[in-house]
Motif scaffolding. Structure first.
Motif, PDB file in Angstrom:
ATOM      1  N   ILE A  85       0.832  -1.205   0.000  1.00 58.66           N
ATOM      2  CA  ILE A  85       0.000   0.000   0.000  1.00 58.66           C
ATOM      3  C   ILE A  85       0.866   1.253   0.000  1.00 58.66           C
ATOM      4  O   ILE A  85       0.513   2.278  -0.582  1.00 58.66           O
ATOM      5  N   ASN A  86       2.037   1.160   0.628  1.00 58.16           N
ATOM      6  CA  ASN A  86       2.934   2.311   0.654  1.00 58.16           C
ATOM      7  C   ASN A  86       3.632   2.506  -0.684  1.00 58.16           C
ATOM      8  O   ASN A  86       4.038   3.621  -1.025  1.00 58.16           O
ATOM      9  N   SER A  87       3.759   1.429  -1.459  1.00 57.60           N
ATOM     10  CA  SER A  87       4.445   1.548  -2.754  1.00 57.60           C
ATOM     11  C   SER A  87       3.662   2.450  -3.705  1.00 57.60           C
ATOM     12  O   SER A  87       4.239   3.316  -4.372  1.00 57.60           O
ATOM     13  N   MET A 113      -7.242   0.859  -3.459  1.00 58.98           N
ATOM     14  CA  MET A 113      -6.671  -0.462  -3.182  1.00 58.98           C
ATOM     15  C   MET A 113      -7.742  -1.413  -2.658  1.00 58.98           C
ATOM     16  O   MET A 113      -7.784  -2.588  -3.030  1.00 58.98           O
ATOM     17  N   ARG A 114      -8.632  -0.895  -1.829  1.00 58.34           N
ATOM     18  CA  ARG A 114      -9.720  -1.725  -1.309  1.00 58.34           C
ATOM     19  C   ARG A 114     -10.657  -2.155  -2.442  1.00 58.34           C
ATOM     20  O   ARG A 114     -11.062  -3.326  -2.516  1.00 58.34           O
ATOM     21  N   THR A 115     -10.984  -1.222  -3.336  1.00 64.17           N
ATOM     22  CA  THR A 115     -11.844  -1.553  -4.476  1.00 64.17           C
ATOM     23  C   THR A 115     -11.158  -2.540  -5.413  1.00 64.17           C
ATOM     24  O   THR A 115     -11.785  -3.481  -5.914  1.00 64.17           O
ATOM     25  N   PHE A 116      -9.864  -2.333  -5.646  1.00 61.95           N
ATOM     26  CA  PHE A 116      -9.109  -3.221  -6.534  1.00 61.95           C
ATOM     27  C   PHE A 116      -9.098  -4.649  -5.989  1.00 61.95           C
ATOM     28  O   PHE A 116      -9.284  -5.614  -6.741  1.00 61.95           O
ATOM     29  N   ASN A 117      -8.906  -4.789  -4.699  1.00 60.04           N
ATOM     30  CA  ASN A 117      -8.856  -6.127  -4.099  1.00 60.04           C
ATOM     31  C   ASN A 117     -10.205  -6.843  -4.207  1.00 60.04           C
ATOM     32  O   ASN A 117     -10.256  -8.069  -4.337  1.00 60.04           O
ATOM     33  N   LYS A 118     -11.301  -6.077  -4.159  1.00 58.78           N
ATOM     34  CA  LYS A 118     -12.620  -6.690  -4.313  1.00 58.78           C
ATOM     35  C   LYS A 118     -12.826  -7.229  -5.728  1.00 58.78           C
ATOM     36  O   LYS A 118     -13.444  -8.278  -5.930  1.00 58.78           O
ATOM     37  N   LYS A 119     -12.307  -6.497  -6.708  1.00 63.55           N
ATOM     38  CA  LYS A 119     -12.526  -6.872  -8.108  1.00 63.55           C
ATOM     39  C   LYS A 119     -11.404  -7.736  -8.677  1.00 63.55           C
ATOM     40  O   LYS A 119     -11.453  -8.131  -9.844  1.00 63.55           O
ATOM     41  N   LYS A 120     -10.408  -8.024  -7.855  1.00 60.05           N
ATOM     42  CA  LYS A 120      -9.228  -8.750  -8.320  1.00 60.05           C
ATOM     43  C   LYS A 120      -9.553 -10.098  -8.973  1.00 60.05           C
ATOM     44  O   LYS A 120      -8.991 -10.422 -10.029  1.00 60.05           O
ATOM     45  N   PRO A 121     -10.447 -10.914  -8.394  1.00 59.46           N
ATOM     46  CA  PRO A 121     -10.758 -12.199  -9.055  1.00 59.46           C
ATOM     47  C   PRO A 121     -11.283 -12.034 -10.479  1.00 59.46           C
ATOM     48  O   PRO A 121     -10.960 -12.833 -11.363  1.00 59.46           O
ATOM     49  N   GLU A 122     -12.078 -10.980 -10.710  1.00 60.47           N
ATOM     50  CA  GLU A 122     -12.609 -10.752 -12.058  1.00 60.47           C
ATOM     51  C   GLU A 122     -11.508 -10.301 -13.012  1.00 60.47           C
ATOM     52  O   GLU A 122     -11.529 -10.633 -14.202  1.00 60.47           O
ATOM     53  N   TYR A 123     -10.541  -9.536 -12.512  1.00 59.46           N
ATOM     54  CA  TYR A 123      -9.398  -9.160 -13.347  1.00 59.46           C
ATOM     55  C   TYR A 123      -8.613 -10.402 -13.761  1.00 59.46           C
ATOM     56  O   TYR A 123      -8.193 -10.534 -14.914  1.00 59.46           O
ATOM     57  N   TRP A 124      -8.433 -11.302 -12.814  1.00 58.56           N
ATOM     58  CA  TRP A 124      -7.673 -12.521 -13.097  1.00 58.56           C
ATOM     59  C   TRP A 124      -8.358 -13.371 -14.162  1.00 58.56           C
ATOM     60  O   TRP A 124      -7.708 -13.968 -15.012  1.00 58.56           O
TER      61      TRP A 124
END
Length: 365
Positions: A85-87, A113-124
């Motif tokens: 998150i700091n990066s 970052m929170r939104t990205f983590n929720k949608k991460k499976p769909e990105y994959w």
């Protein structure tokens, strides 16, 4: 454990509270600059998060490459020299330092970052495209950015400082609960959480998030209310032998169709309007009917959902079941007229919010 509070978002118009036109323009320029930097930072954050997440898919890199997304100090396989998150925060803070408050950048980074983590499976799975922020993005901040919130009797407005910029609210004819919520924030009865500022169409809005206590009612979970949504009667609800029809076809649909017909007549007549001052002037009447329909539907759906929840509370129903909704949604999607005029999802959203506020469990079937 069920939470005893819920969060409400209210859209409140803001005005710059400065005496001269030049000062107000300078303050607005600052807000627009912050919005622009937020827009750029948001796209940068999402891009970096995506690259970090997908780096192990880069099979064409050398076999010895490490791709564990952790701090190298905590794991020898890590490829980052700081926390993840700091990066991303470091990327945007280095680029926009001094141009925008770091409080905004920090909240923006956390939210994305929170939104990205929720949608991460769909990105994959390749089922969703990457988020893309608009130029009129609402930029977030927490309560460190709000100082001195108080009601000014002379200005008849709630005034506060947003970082270094003095602002005041413009509530107009407030028929909602915005004024009451702000008063409760000042007295400490209600908490104002991390919120957003949005600049759109020449106006400034505060998207204020309030944390309020849920309503306390004597509800019995074993008492079940069965409700059905349809176009004939917007809501039909039954609790044991008690039954209530909320709204009618004549009241909701016919009135809506009348507004649509008036809008169509205005569209046909727009071509004969006096020219000059562009498209906006010629389509002013059309836009008025568009807003009229939207406001009418919104008002009716609020009323219907309120009556439904009041009926459940009256009979102490702790559970609300919406019957056969999947079948009705399928039918609505096949019929263009029903899909255009039912407003199913808007009604569902309002029922869900009011049920949660009243402490009623909502089940859709």
């Amino acid at each position: 454990m069920e939470q005893s509070t819920l969060k409400l978002t209210r859209k409140i118009q803001l005005l710059v509270d400065l005496p001269t036109r030049e000062e107000r323009k300078e303050a607005l320029d600052t807000l627009y600059r912050w919005q622009n930097r937020s827009f750029k930072a948001a796209n940068l954050i999402v891009t970096h998060l995506y690259v970090q997440e997908m780096i192990q898919e880069f099979f064409y890199l050398s076999e010895g490459i490490k791709y564990k997304l952790v701090d190298e100090k905590k794991d020898e396989e890590g490829i980052l020299n700081r926390s993840r998150i700091n990066s991303t925060y470091r990327v945007i803070s280095d680029r926009f330092k001094g141009e925008i408050p770091t409080n905004i950048l920090g909240n923006l980074n956390h939210n994305l970052m929170r939104t990205f983590n929720k949608k991460k499976p769909e990105y994959w799975r390749g089922e969703r495209s990457l988020m893309n922020s608009r130029r009129d993005i609402a930029f977030p901040f927490d309560m460190e950015g709000v100082k001195g919130l108080a009601y000014d009797e002379d200005k008849k407005a709630f005034c506060f400082r947003f970082f270094s910029i003095p602002l005041k609210t413009y509530l107009g004819k407030d028929y909602s609960d915005k004024r009451r919520l702000l008063e409760r924030v000042i007295t400490g009865e209600t908490k104002l959480c991390a919120s957003h500022i949005q600049l759109k169409e020449g106006k400034t809005f505060l998207l204020a998030v309030f944390e309020i206590e849920k309503e306390k009612h004597l509800l019995k979970p074993e008492v079940v209310a069965e409700a059905s949504l349809s176009l004939e009667y917007p809501i039909v609800v039954k609790i044991d032998k008690a039954k209530l029809n909320i709204g009618t076809r004549e009241e909701f649909l016919y009135r809506r169709l009348a507004i649509q017909a008036a809008r169509k007549r205005a569209q046909e007549g727009a071509s004969y309007c006096k020219s000059g001052n562009g498209r906006k002037r010629k389509t002013k009447a059309v836009q008025r009917f568009h807003e009229l329909e939207k406001n009418y539907v919104n008002s009716r759906l609020h009323l219907y959902s309120r009556k439904l929840i009041d009926f459940c509370v009256k009979y102490q129903a702790g559970t609300l079941i919406l019957l056969n909704q999947e079948d009705k949604i399928g039918i609505a999607k096949e019929e263009e007229f029903v899909l255009r005029n039912w407003s199913y999802y808007e009604l569902m959203t309002k029922i869900k919010y009011k049920a949660e506020k009243a402490g009623i469990e909502l089940i859709t079937g």
